[in-house]
Design a protein around this motif. Sequence first.
Motif, PDB file in Angstrom:
ATOM      1  N   ILE A 406     -17.360   3.051 -24.412  1.00  0.00           N
ATOM      2  CA  ILE A 406     -17.419   4.225 -23.545  1.00  0.00           C
ATOM      3  C   ILE A 406     -17.067   5.424 -24.406  1.00  0.00           C
ATOM      4  CG2 ILE A 406     -16.463   5.348 -21.502  1.00  0.00           C
ATOM      5  CD1 ILE A 406     -15.651   2.496 -20.543  1.00  0.00           C
ATOM      6  N   LEU A 407     -18.055   6.287 -24.677  1.00  0.00           N
ATOM      7  CA  LEU A 407     -17.836   7.455 -25.522  1.00  0.00           C
ATOM      8  C   LEU A 407     -17.411   8.636 -24.645  1.00  0.00           C
ATOM      9  CD1 LEU A 407     -18.207   7.261 -28.564  1.00  0.00           C
ATOM     10  CD2 LEU A 407     -20.263   8.639 -28.361  1.00  0.00           C
ATOM     11  N   VAL A 408     -16.360   9.339 -25.054  1.00  0.00           N
ATOM     12  CA  VAL A 408     -15.700  10.322 -24.192  1.00  0.00           C
ATOM     13  C   VAL A 408     -15.784  11.727 -24.774  1.00  0.00           C
ATOM     14  CG1 VAL A 408     -13.546  10.948 -23.037  1.00  0.00           C
ATOM     15  CG2 VAL A 408     -14.106   8.527 -23.414  1.00  0.00           C
ATOM     16  N   GLY A 409     -16.329  12.654 -23.984  1.00  0.00           N
ATOM     17  CA  GLY A 409     -16.320  14.070 -24.307  1.00  0.00           C
ATOM     18  C   GLY A 409     -15.184  14.779 -23.605  1.00  0.00           C
ATOM     19  N   ALA A 410     -15.115  16.096 -23.766  1.00  0.00           N
ATOM     20  CA  ALA A 410     -13.986  16.847 -23.226  1.00  0.00           C
ATOM     21  C   ALA A 410     -14.458  18.090 -22.487  1.00  0.00           C
ATOM     22  CB  ALA A 410     -13.021  17.242 -24.339  1.00  0.00           C
ATOM     23  N   SER A 411     -13.749  18.377 -21.386  1.00  0.00           N
ATOM     24  CA  SER A 411     -14.026  19.588 -20.600  1.00  0.00           C
ATOM     25  C   SER A 411     -12.763  20.427 -20.530  1.00  0.00           C
ATOM     26  CB  SER A 411     -14.440  19.211 -19.174  1.00  0.00           C
ATOM     27  OG  SER A 411     -13.314  18.748 -18.426  1.00  0.00           O
ATOM     28  N   GLY A 412     -12.937  21.654 -20.057  1.00  0.00           N
ATOM     29  CA  GLY A 412     -11.777  22.460 -19.734  1.00  0.00           C
ATOM     30  C   GLY A 412     -11.045  21.856 -18.548  1.00  0.00           C
ATOM     31  N   ALA A 413      -9.757  22.106 -18.466  1.00  0.00           N
ATOM     32  CA  ALA A 413      -8.979  21.594 -17.350  1.00  0.00           C
ATOM     33  C   ALA A 413      -9.531  22.167 -16.051  1.00  0.00           C
ATOM     34  CB  ALA A 413      -7.513  21.973 -17.512  1.00  0.00           C
ATOM     35  N   THR A 414      -9.857  21.307 -15.129  1.00  0.00           N
ATOM     36  CA  THR A 414     -10.337  21.611 -13.760  1.00  0.00           C
ATOM     37  C   THR A 414     -11.765  22.128 -13.714  1.00  0.00           C
ATOM     38  OG1 THR A 414      -9.643  23.944 -13.510  1.00  0.00           O
ATOM     39  CG2 THR A 414      -7.957  22.226 -13.145  1.00  0.00           C
ATOM     40  N   THR A 415     -12.387  22.482 -14.865  1.00  0.00           N
ATOM     41  CA  THR A 415     -13.707  23.125 -14.806  1.00  0.00           C
ATOM     42  C   THR A 415     -14.863  22.146 -14.927  1.00  0.00           C
ATOM     43  OG1 THR A 415     -13.905  23.462 -17.201  1.00  0.00           O
ATOM     44  CG2 THR A 415     -12.689  25.140 -15.947  1.00  0.00           C
ATOM     45  N   ARG A 416     -14.655  21.003 -15.550  1.00  0.00           N
ATOM     46  CA  ARG A 416     -15.693  20.000 -15.845  1.00  0.00           C
ATOM     47  C   ARG A 416     -16.813  20.579 -16.724  1.00  0.00           C
ATOM     48  NH1 ARG A 416     -15.671  19.935 -10.634  1.00  0.00           N
ATOM     49  NH2 ARG A 416     -17.944  19.947 -10.402  1.00  0.00           N
ATOM     50  N   ALA A 417     -16.536  21.693 -17.380  1.00  0.00           N
ATOM     51  CA  ALA A 417     -17.500  22.309 -18.296  1.00  0.00           C
ATOM     52  C   ALA A 417     -17.109  21.955 -19.732  1.00  0.00           C
ATOM     53  CB  ALA A 417     -17.508  23.824 -18.120  1.00  0.00           C
ATOM     54  N   GLN A 505     -20.450  16.638 -14.330  1.00  0.00           N
ATOM     55  CA  GLN A 505     -19.983  17.764 -15.122  1.00  0.00           C
ATOM     56  C   GLN A 505     -20.604  19.055 -14.598  1.00  0.00           C
ATOM     57  OE1 GLN A 505     -22.341  16.688 -18.963  1.00  0.00           O
ATOM     58  NE2 GLN A 505     -22.288  18.911 -18.946  1.00  0.00           N
ATOM     59  N   ALA A 506     -20.010  20.171 -14.968  1.00  0.00           N
ATOM     60  CA  ALA A 506     -20.601  21.463 -14.615  1.00  0.00           C
ATOM     61  C   ALA A 506     -21.933  21.620 -15.334  1.00  0.00           C
ATOM     62  CB  ALA A 506     -19.650  22.591 -14.994  1.00  0.00           C
ATOM     63  N   SER A 507     -22.820  22.404 -14.734  1.00  0.00           N
ATOM     64  CA  SER A 507     -24.149  22.606 -15.311  1.00  0.00           C
ATOM     65  C   SER A 507     -24.033  23.174 -16.719  1.00  0.00           C
ATOM     66  CB  SER A 507     -24.952  23.555 -14.425  1.00  0.00           C
ATOM     67  OG  SER A 507     -26.226  23.787 -14.979  1.00  0.00           O
ATOM     68  N   ASP A 508     -24.625  22.471 -17.675  1.00  0.00           N
ATOM     69  CA  ASP A 508     -24.547  22.874 -19.074  1.00  0.00           C
ATOM     70  C   ASP A 508     -25.540  22.025 -19.850  1.00  0.00           C
ATOM     71  OD1 ASP A 508     -23.464  22.971 -21.964  1.00  0.00           O
ATOM     72  OD2 ASP A 508     -22.105  24.347 -20.935  1.00  0.00           O
ATOM     73  N   SER A 509     -26.185  22.606 -20.839  1.00  0.00           N
ATOM     74  CA  SER A 509     -27.155  21.845 -21.625  1.00  0.00           C
ATOM     75  C   SER A 509     -26.480  20.803 -22.505  1.00  0.00           C
ATOM     76  CB  SER A 509     -27.978  22.797 -22.504  1.00  0.00           C
ATOM     77  OG  SER A 509     -27.134  23.500 -23.410  1.00  0.00           O
ATOM     78  N   ARG A 510     -25.190  20.947 -22.728  1.00  0.00           N
ATOM     79  CA  ARG A 510     -24.437  19.992 -23.550  1.00  0.00           C
ATOM     80  C   ARG A 510     -23.930  18.873 -22.649  1.00  0.00           C
ATOM     81  NH1 ARG A 510     -19.987  23.859 -25.562  1.00  0.00           N
ATOM     82  NH2 ARG A 510     -20.360  24.596 -23.427  1.00  0.00           N
ATOM     83  N   LYS A 511     -24.469  17.683 -22.806  1.00  0.00           N
ATOM     84  CA  LYS A 511     -24.110  16.568 -21.928  1.00  0.00           C
ATOM     85  C   LYS A 511     -22.812  15.911 -22.389  1.00  0.00           C
ATOM     86  CE  LYS A 511     -25.523  11.948 -20.416  1.00  0.00           C
ATOM     87  NZ  LYS A 511     -24.349  11.273 -21.031  1.00  0.00           N
TER      88      LYS A 511
END
Length: 837
Positions: A406-417, A505-511
């Motif tokens: 399971i590969l894990v990315g990172a978002s801002g706290a509470t933003t899911r961006a 996640q929040a809408s963003d081209s970076r998945k």
Amino acid sequence: MKSSRLAGALVGLSLWTLAPAASAQAPSLQPRLAADKRAQRELPAGTPVERLVVKFHEGSRVRLRGESLVSLAAERSESERSLLANRGLSEARLSRDVRSVQALLERAPRIAAPRRLFSEAELTLELRKEFGEAQSGRQLADLNLYYEVPLLPRTTAEDVADLVAELNALDSVEVAYVQPPAEPAMVNFGMDEALRSLLAAVDISPTTPLYESAQGYLNAAPTGVDARHAWTVPGGDGAGVRFVDIEGGWRTTHEDMPGLFTQLGSQINDLGWRNHGTAVLGAAVGVGNAYGVRGIAYGATTGVSGIGNQSAASAISSAASAVGRGGVILVELHAQGPADSTPCTCNQGQCNYIAMEYWQGEFDAISTATANGVTVVEAAGNGSANLDEGAYGSAFNRSVRDSGAILVGASGATTRAPTCWTNFGSRVDVHGWGESVVTMGYGDRFGSAYGEDQYYTSSFSGTSSASPIVAGSAISIQGAVRARGQGSLDPRAVRSLLVNTGTPQASDSRKIGPLPNLRKALQAGLLPINRYRSFQVVTPNFTNRYMRHSGSLGYTEVVDGASSTTLKQDATFKIVPGLADASCYSLEARNFPGSYLRHQNSRVRLDTRNGTALFDQDATFCARAALDGSQNVSLESRNMSGSYLRHRNGELWVEAIANTQGDRQDATWAVVTPWWRNGLELPVNTYRSLQVVTPGYTNRYMRHSGSLGYTEVVDGASSTTLKQDATFKLVPGLADASCYSLEARNFPGSYLRHASDRVRLDARDGTALFDQDATFCAQPALFGTGASFESYNFPGRYLRHSDAQVWLAGGGAAAGWDRAFSFSEDASWNVVSPWAP
């Protein structure tokens, strides 16, 4: 020809059909994709490297003897010979190449002689390969073919580029590469001087506040993973699951640190490493008490694997061995990779740092772990990298190779961006908070004046902070599965469940994938793979009806204890990995093996699998959180998104569901104990012996002695009494003739039964309770081939050996006879020819 290590204990016994004979032809495996050494990309100029790694081709059986590499031709198995022949490698060519590798490695700017990359014993790695292949159906790498040379400090990639090229030019070398040192996947890992000086305080012991309310990642969706809901679900705190964190250091005496069941490798004596590892454990498994923080899976059994004296690949392998099937490991590292075209607008000190599975040794270690049932969570890295770019070849292309992690990315706290520095791409599965994580360590929130044992932070960050949030979620899921008596989920099923039930996640081209949502994940059914179940209607006034097949079509029908054998079997299905997607499910008929429920023109049918892709897609359904909001499950068609398996007028259909409570209930199912309890057909009224399958103990058999159940070594020289004690007559179940009871060979009328969880041998006393306690339903083995014997009156609990005693266990405890560790192995038995016919 080299004999199988697994078959060695079986010599002298003819195994019954559930346990294929050692001489049977091995099933074909999905071939392993060899590393493409031509696709290697250069590291950025000046990149420091700490080791040179060489892997020989599969089948070569090159081993290190003393300080010399040798090709052990006489020990090569038939399958290994075939692999070499298919590659066109002769023994003469291989021997020349081995000598050339030895000579080239002596030219390296090294600090020690060549050594094995993986520190575990050769036999241990061979057994894990063999078991993993048997369980997964995929060919795995021979990890004994990896070797490393530790390089002098300040060696750069350019310094050894020509040497690596010469190694890769040899036909017998699958791949050679240099590896940069791994770092924690934390933003600004090195810290500034102000923070370093803050952390150098004197240790005292004031009362620590409780910070659980500040751990926002514990909160309900959409901002958190809803760990607090998971804690209300049995096992949702991770109880019974082993977990190991892989990195450089930990403050093991921290007041919120869980007790450690194992400490593998060695730590790096560095404050930054210690704080990092401590912070990771706080978020994932911090102790649940009245002070400090509480980890998502605070009930887990925790260990650590340090990279101070071993490669990350070796640390991964030893950690996987320690946690066993159903356990979880976390790779909290990343390293400098090739440069891609994505600009690094922040965190430039870690630009193009990428996930560890980019390097072949780590990839193969992870693949072996997941094939053996270990869930691997891996930081994607903080390099601002698009992992889909050509700079990384096909290393992160799941259609080319997939480690199962399971590969894990990172978002801002509470933003899911996505944060500006997180790696991203199609290979990134899920994400977690990449900033503002409240946990143990560092001392910026509390403890700066009191010493490391009371350090707490409000600013843990990076894919380092995101990954323990995901790891804690995975542990929670496996704990809930164990608590339901379902063994454990396949690692890919855990991954799929987190992806399919997470908050987008929040809408963003970076998945970076969704944020785990444990409420939805635990509501999605967690269907038990390779187990028989019945599917009950939940629509009010129709709850006495169950899914069944009849005349090749799907229906619902009233089923009860008085129903016919045919109806009970028609209403029982084996839940198997989805024919078109192993992260989903297919439903195989109990009484028509090889036939599956599938949809055709929206109507649900039962048809024999015909080998077409369309059939497999039509017969695959993905578990979703119940549409009616209950704790049950809904089954979405794999190839008709938004359409669900539902009942209508007593018939089964796959349709889009109207937004009414009635329709949502019609598309919701309760997964219940099967109407036909037995999952395997055993020969009744015949004598058999039950052989242990746990690796290292396969010379032991179940026996009775002094009215209690044990296991003991039995062989041809054993006494007549022992052989008779280890032989039982399989008879129709005393409480249910579709199951079995085990009657003593030498004490007719006495049966194995459970009482206060201990397995005993007692004479039948005529009570209903005795008959129920002495009835066991044979199910496909929780581990390997053979059978697991499930209690008739305590579903989810199985005959299990522990310390040579036989118990009725569910594998839900951290220690003792009901411990989670090795439960699947210990609760599985080979049904073999009797020692006393």
